[in-house]
Write a protein that holds these residues in place. Sequence first.
Motif, PDB file in Angstrom:
ATOM      1  N   MET A   1     -31.755  10.319  21.394  1.00  0.00           N
ATOM      2  CA  MET A   1     -31.897  11.596  21.604  1.00  0.00           C
ATOM      3  C   MET A   1     -30.408  12.430  21.925  1.00  0.00           C
ATOM      4  O   MET A   1     -30.557  13.419  21.679  1.00  0.00           O
ATOM      5  CB  MET A   1     -32.681  11.772  23.010  1.00  0.00           C
ATOM      6  N   ALA A   2     -29.340  11.763  22.323  1.00  0.00           N
ATOM      7  CA  ALA A   2     -28.119  12.234  22.503  1.00  0.00           C
ATOM      8  C   ALA A   2     -27.607  12.946  21.199  1.00  0.00           C
ATOM      9  O   ALA A   2     -27.043  13.943  21.082  1.00  0.00           O
ATOM     10  CB  ALA A   2     -27.124  11.297  23.014  1.00  0.00           C
ATOM     11  N   ASN A   3     -27.964  12.031  20.161  1.00  0.00           N
ATOM     12  CA  ASN A   3     -27.540  12.531  18.937  1.00  0.00           C
ATOM     13  C   ASN A   3     -28.387  13.846  18.379  1.00  0.00           C
ATOM     14  O   ASN A   3     -27.666  14.623  17.764  1.00  0.00           O
ATOM     15  CB  ASN A   3     -27.610  11.401  17.605  1.00  0.00           C
ATOM     16  N   ILE A   4     -29.502  13.937  18.689  1.00  0.00           N
ATOM     17  CA  ILE A   4     -30.190  15.154  18.368  1.00  0.00           C
ATOM     18  C   ILE A   4     -29.634  16.417  19.154  1.00  0.00           C
ATOM     19  O   ILE A   4     -29.701  17.324  18.836  1.00  0.00           O
ATOM     20  CB  ILE A   4     -31.739  14.967  18.512  1.00  0.00           C
ATOM     21  N   GLY A   5     -29.507  16.057  20.365  1.00  0.00           N
ATOM     22  CA  GLY A   5     -28.783  17.093  21.226  1.00  0.00           C
ATOM     23  C   GLY A   5     -27.500  17.494  20.914  1.00  0.00           C
ATOM     24  O   GLY A   5     -27.260  18.526  20.762  1.00  0.00           O
ATOM     25  N   ASN A   6     -26.886  16.492  20.365  1.00  0.00           N
ATOM     26  CA  ASN A   6     -25.428  16.922  19.843  1.00  0.00           C
ATOM     27  C   ASN A   6     -25.786  17.946  18.669  1.00  0.00           C
ATOM     28  O   ASN A   6     -24.969  18.817  18.265  1.00  0.00           O
ATOM     29  CB  ASN A   6     -24.801  15.890  19.334  1.00  0.00           C
ATOM     30  N   ALA A   7     -26.699  17.334  17.514  1.00  0.00           N
ATOM     31  CA  ALA A   7     -26.786  18.279  16.090  1.00  0.00           C
ATOM     32  C   ALA A   7     -27.309  19.424  16.968  1.00  0.00           C
ATOM     33  O   ALA A   7     -26.922  20.751  16.135  1.00  0.00           O
ATOM     34  CB  ALA A   7     -28.137  17.603  15.649  1.00  0.00           C
ATOM     35  N   VAL A   8     -27.924  19.763  17.848  1.00  0.00           N
ATOM     36  CA  VAL A   8     -28.487  21.201  18.215  1.00  0.00           C
ATOM     37  C   VAL A   8     -27.228  21.978  18.692  1.00  0.00           C
ATOM     38  O   VAL A   8     -27.023  23.079  18.497  1.00  0.00           O
ATOM     39  CB  VAL A   8     -29.682  21.088  19.411  1.00  0.00           C
ATOM     40  N   SER A   9     -26.473  21.256  19.594  1.00  0.00           N
ATOM     41  CA  SER A   9     -25.168  22.096  20.053  1.00  0.00           C
ATOM     42  C   SER A   9     -24.204  22.142  19.081  1.00  0.00           C
ATOM     43  O   SER A   9     -23.389  23.210  19.157  1.00  0.00           O
ATOM     44  CB  SER A   9     -24.662  21.099  21.337  1.00  0.00           C
ATOM     45  N   VAL A  10     -24.082  21.646  18.068  1.00  0.00           N
ATOM     46  CA  VAL A  10     -23.192  21.785  16.971  1.00  0.00           C
ATOM     47  C   VAL A  10     -23.547  22.430  15.755  1.00  0.00           C
ATOM     48  O   VAL A  10     -23.086  22.446  14.793  1.00  0.00           O
ATOM     49  CB  VAL A  10     -22.282  20.611  16.639  1.00  0.00           C
ATOM     50  N   ARG A  11     -24.921  23.083  15.988  1.00  0.00           N
ATOM     51  CA  ARG A  11     -25.833  23.444  14.710  1.00  0.00           C
ATOM     52  C   ARG A  11     -25.078  24.828  13.856  1.00  0.00           C
ATOM     53  O   ARG A  11     -25.365  24.717  12.977  1.00  0.00           O
ATOM     54  CB  ARG A  11     -26.907  24.302  15.483  1.00  0.00           C
ATOM     55  N   ASN A  12     -23.913  25.336  14.097  1.00  0.00           N
ATOM     56  CA  ASN A  12     -23.245  26.078  13.377  1.00  0.00           C
ATOM     57  C   ASN A  12     -22.228  25.256  12.308  1.00  0.00           C
ATOM     58  O   ASN A  12     -21.600  25.952  11.591  1.00  0.00           O
ATOM     59  CB  ASN A  12     -22.439  27.055  14.153  1.00  0.00           C
ATOM     60  N   ASP A  13     -22.117  24.056  12.759  1.00  0.00           N
ATOM     61  CA  ASP A  13     -21.010  23.093  11.833  1.00  0.00           C
ATOM     62  C   ASP A  13     -22.210  22.287  11.043  1.00  0.00           C
ATOM     63  O   ASP A  13     -22.679  21.436  11.437  1.00  0.00           O
ATOM     64  CB  ASP A  13     -20.177  22.335  12.624  1.00  0.00           C
ATOM     65  N   ARG A  14     -22.280  22.436   9.697  1.00  0.00           N
ATOM     66  CA  ARG A  14     -23.077  21.876   8.915  1.00  0.00           C
ATOM     67  C   ARG A  14     -22.732  20.371   8.965  1.00  0.00           C
ATOM     68  O   ARG A  14     -23.668  19.474   8.939  1.00  0.00           O
ATOM     69  CB  ARG A  14     -23.210  22.289   7.650  1.00  0.00           C
ATOM     70  N   VAL A  15     -21.407  20.032   8.549  1.00  0.00           N
ATOM     71  CA  VAL A  15     -21.235  18.717   8.533  1.00  0.00           C
ATOM     72  C   VAL A  15     -21.364  17.690   9.790  1.00  0.00           C
ATOM     73  O   VAL A  15     -22.071  16.757  10.023  1.00  0.00           O
ATOM     74  CB  VAL A  15     -19.590  18.490   8.252  1.00  0.00           C
ATOM     75  N   ALA A  16     -20.972  18.491  11.137  1.00  0.00           N
ATOM     76  CA  ALA A  16     -21.418  17.783  12.360  1.00  0.00           C
ATOM     77  C   ALA A  16     -22.813  17.680  12.457  1.00  0.00           C
ATOM     78  O   ALA A  16     -23.210  16.597  13.186  1.00  0.00           O
ATOM     79  CB  ALA A  16     -20.712  18.850  13.464  1.00  0.00           C
ATOM     80  N   VAL A  17     -23.659  18.575  12.205  1.00  0.00           N
ATOM     81  CA  VAL A  17     -25.344  18.293  12.255  1.00  0.00           C
ATOM     82  C   VAL A  17     -25.578  17.311  11.483  1.00  0.00           C
ATOM     83  O   VAL A  17     -26.463  16.334  11.900  1.00  0.00           O
ATOM     84  CB  VAL A  17     -25.771  19.535  11.560  1.00  0.00           C
ATOM     85  N   ILE A  18     -25.159  17.082  10.310  1.00  0.00           N
ATOM     86  CA  ILE A  18     -25.414  16.138   9.429  1.00  0.00           C
ATOM     87  C   ILE A  18     -25.222  14.589   9.882  1.00  0.00           C
ATOM     88  O   ILE A  18     -25.596  13.797   9.852  1.00  0.00           O
ATOM     89  CB  ILE A  18     -24.857  16.436   7.992  1.00  0.00           C
ATOM     90  N   LEU A  19     -23.943  14.638  10.423  1.00  0.00           N
ATOM     91  CA  LEU A  19     -23.483  13.347  11.041  1.00  0.00           C
ATOM     92  C   LEU A  19     -24.324  12.958  12.225  1.00  0.00           C
ATOM     93  O   LEU A  19     -24.628  11.985  12.533  1.00  0.00           O
ATOM     94  CB  LEU A  19     -21.897  13.543  11.265  1.00  0.00           C
ATOM     95  N   SER A  20     -24.689  13.950  13.026  1.00  0.00           N
ATOM     96  CA  SER A  20     -25.410  13.690  14.267  1.00  0.00           C
ATOM     97  C   SER A  20     -26.712  13.086  13.919  1.00  0.00           C
ATOM     98  O   SER A  20     -27.319  12.147  14.320  1.00  0.00           O
ATOM     99  CB  SER A  20     -25.213  15.120  15.027  1.00  0.00           C
ATOM    100  N   VAL A  21     -27.431  13.949  12.968  1.00  0.00           N
ATOM    101  CA  VAL A  21     -28.773  13.419  12.507  1.00  0.00           C
ATOM    102  C   VAL A  21     -28.745  12.042  11.933  1.00  0.00           C
ATOM    103  O   VAL A  21     -29.574  11.261  12.210  1.00  0.00           O
ATOM    104  CB  VAL A  21     -29.277  14.553  11.422  1.00  0.00           C
TER     105      VAL A  21
END
Length: 86
Positions: A1-21
């Motif tokens: 769940m923390a990784n999904i939360g991180n994806a939401v918090s960095v949603r403006n950075d495509r690479v960070a979202v992909i890495l979190s997911v």
Amino acid sequence: MANIGNAVSVRNDRVAVILSVAAAALIAINLVIFVLFTQPANAATRNWTVQPENWQALRVQWGYSHAVNAAVTFLAFCCALLASTK
């Protein structure tokens, strides 16, 4: 769940979202490996207190499942780390 939360918090950075997911997906894969390979070996041996006839094959299955899970967990950690430092 923390990784999904991180994806939401960095949603403006495509690479960070992909890495979190990817990190979240790898943790899910870790659980699937456990359920399909590790737990059946644990159950067949009653958590290694009983020695069934095929215990050697179960031991190999159990060992490889732990090794693969260690690699998957390490990859998830690397993805999460990279996503957080972007």
